[in-house]
Design a protein around this motif. Structure first.
Motif, PDB file in Angstrom:
ATOM      1  N   THR A   1       0.852  -1.184   0.000  1.00  0.00           N
ATOM      2  CA  THR A   1       0.000   0.000   0.000  1.00  0.00           C
ATOM      3  C   THR A   1       0.887   1.233   0.000  1.00  0.00           C
ATOM      4  O   THR A   1       1.765   1.365   0.862  1.00  0.00           O
ATOM      5  N   ALA A   2       0.682   2.111  -0.971  1.00  0.00           N
ATOM      6  CA  ALA A   2       1.426   3.368  -1.068  1.00  0.00           C
ATOM      7  C   ALA A   2       0.431   4.504  -0.841  1.00  0.00           C
ATOM      8  O   ALA A   2      -0.440   4.746  -1.677  1.00  0.00           O
ATOM      9  N   TYR A   3       0.561   5.165   0.290  1.00  0.00           N
ATOM     10  CA  TYR A   3      -0.341   6.262   0.625  1.00  0.00           C
ATOM     11  C   TYR A   3       0.106   7.551  -0.065  1.00  0.00           C
ATOM     12  O   TYR A   3       1.271   7.704  -0.424  1.00  0.00           O
ATOM     13  N   ASP A   4      -0.840   8.463  -0.245  1.00  0.00           N
ATOM     14  CA  ASP A   4      -0.556   9.730  -0.911  1.00  0.00           C
ATOM     15  C   ASP A   4       0.511  10.551  -0.197  1.00  0.00           C
ATOM     16  O   ASP A   4       1.209  11.341  -0.816  1.00  0.00           O
ATOM     17  N   ASN A   5       0.667  10.332   1.117  1.00  0.00           N
ATOM     18  CA  ASN A   5       1.665  11.085   1.877  1.00  0.00           C
ATOM     19  C   ASN A   5       3.056  10.449   1.804  1.00  0.00           C
ATOM     20  O   ASN A   5       3.986  10.890   2.464  1.00  0.00           O
ATOM     21  N   GLY A   6       3.200   9.366   1.005  1.00  0.00           N
ATOM     22  CA  GLY A   6       4.493   8.716   0.842  1.00  0.00           C
ATOM     23  C   GLY A   6       4.714   7.535   1.770  1.00  0.00           C
ATOM     24  O   GLY A   6       5.700   6.822   1.646  1.00  0.00           O
TER      25      GLY A   6
END
Length: 87
Positions: free
Chosen positions: A32-37
Protein backbone atom coordinates in the motif's frame (compact mmCIF):
# COMPACT_ATOMS: atom_id res chain seq x y z
CA UNK A 1 15.92 -4.48 10.99
CA UNK A 2 18.62 -7.10 10.48
CA UNK A 3 18.23 -9.56 7.63
CA UNK A 4 17.80 -12.49 10.05
CA UNK A 5 15.01 -10.75 11.93
CA UNK A 6 13.44 -9.67 8.64
CA UNK A 7 13.44 -13.27 7.37
CA UNK A 8 11.86 -14.45 10.64
CA UNK A 9 9.22 -11.74 10.30
CA UNK A 10 8.50 -12.78 6.70
CA UNK A 11 8.11 -16.42 7.76
CA UNK A 12 5.65 -15.46 10.49
CA UNK A 13 3.57 -13.04 8.45
CA UNK A 14 3.72 -14.22 4.85
CA UNK A 15 0.36 -15.17 3.39
CA UNK A 16 1.43 -18.46 1.87
CA UNK A 17 -1.41 -20.95 1.82
CA UNK A 18 -2.21 -24.20 0.04
CA UNK A 19 -4.21 -23.89 -3.16
CA UNK A 20 -7.88 -24.85 -3.00
CA UNK A 21 -7.12 -28.43 -4.02
CA UNK A 22 -3.83 -28.56 -2.10
CA UNK A 23 -1.81 -29.05 -5.28
CA UNK A 24 0.51 -26.12 -4.66
CA UNK A 25 0.99 -22.92 -2.73
CA UNK A 26 -0.45 -19.45 -3.26
CA UNK A 27 1.28 -16.27 -2.13
CA UNK A 28 -0.60 -13.04 -1.45
CA UNK A 29 1.46 -9.84 -1.22
CA UNK A 30 -0.07 -6.46 -0.51
CA UNK A 31 1.81 -3.19 -0.92
CA UNK A 32 0.00 0.00 0.00
CA UNK A 33 1.43 3.37 -1.07
CA UNK A 34 -0.34 6.26 0.62
CA UNK A 35 -0.56 9.73 -0.91
CA UNK A 36 1.66 11.08 1.88
CA UNK A 37 4.49 8.72 0.84
CA UNK A 38 3.92 6.20 3.65
CA UNK A 39 4.45 2.59 2.52
CA UNK A 40 3.03 -0.62 3.99
CA UNK A 41 3.90 -4.21 3.09
CA UNK A 42 2.26 -7.46 4.06
CA UNK A 43 0.06 -10.38 3.25
CA UNK A 44 -3.69 -10.69 3.23
CA UNK A 45 -4.30 -9.92 6.90
CA UNK A 46 -1.19 -8.21 8.22
CA UNK A 47 0.70 -5.19 7.01
CA UNK A 48 3.82 -3.56 8.41
CA UNK A 49 5.07 -0.06 7.78
CA UNK A 50 8.23 0.31 5.74
CA UNK A 51 10.79 2.58 7.38
CA UNK A 52 10.91 5.91 5.61
CA UNK A 53 14.65 5.61 5.00
CA UNK A 54 14.13 2.19 3.32
CA UNK A 55 11.42 3.47 0.96
CA UNK A 56 10.65 1.52 -2.18
CA UNK A 57 13.92 -0.40 -1.90
CA UNK A 58 12.64 -1.74 1.44
CA UNK A 59 9.45 -2.89 -0.28
CA UNK A 60 11.46 -4.62 -3.02
CA UNK A 61 13.65 -6.37 -0.44
CA UNK A 62 10.60 -7.71 1.38
CA UNK A 63 9.01 -8.90 -1.87
CA UNK A 64 12.18 -10.80 -2.78
CA UNK A 65 12.46 -12.34 0.70
CA UNK A 66 8.79 -13.33 0.61
CA UNK A 67 9.27 -14.99 -2.80
CA UNK A 68 12.29 -16.82 -1.37
CA UNK A 69 10.11 -18.09 1.47
CA UNK A 70 7.51 -19.30 -1.05
CA UNK A 71 10.30 -21.09 -2.93
CA UNK A 72 11.55 -22.68 0.32
CA UNK A 73 8.09 -23.91 1.31
CA UNK A 74 7.36 -25.17 -2.21
CA UNK A 75 10.61 -27.11 -2.35
CA UNK A 76 9.90 -28.54 1.10
CA UNK A 77 6.50 -29.81 -0.10
CA UNK A 78 8.22 -31.44 -3.06
CA UNK A 79 10.88 -33.04 -0.87
CA UNK A 80 13.67 -30.91 -2.29
CA UNK A 81 15.11 -29.52 0.96
CA UNK A 82 18.66 -30.44 -0.01
CA UNK A 83 18.35 -28.58 -3.32
CA UNK A 84 17.51 -25.34 -1.54
CA UNK A 85 20.96 -25.08 0.04
CA UNK A 86 22.39 -23.69 -3.20
CA UNK A 87 19.54 -21.22 -3.39
Amino acid sequence: MSTGRLVDSIREEASIEPTSRDKGLALTVTVTAYDNGFLMFGGKDKQRPIREEDGWLGVAERVVLTLRELQRQSASRQGKDAAMDGG
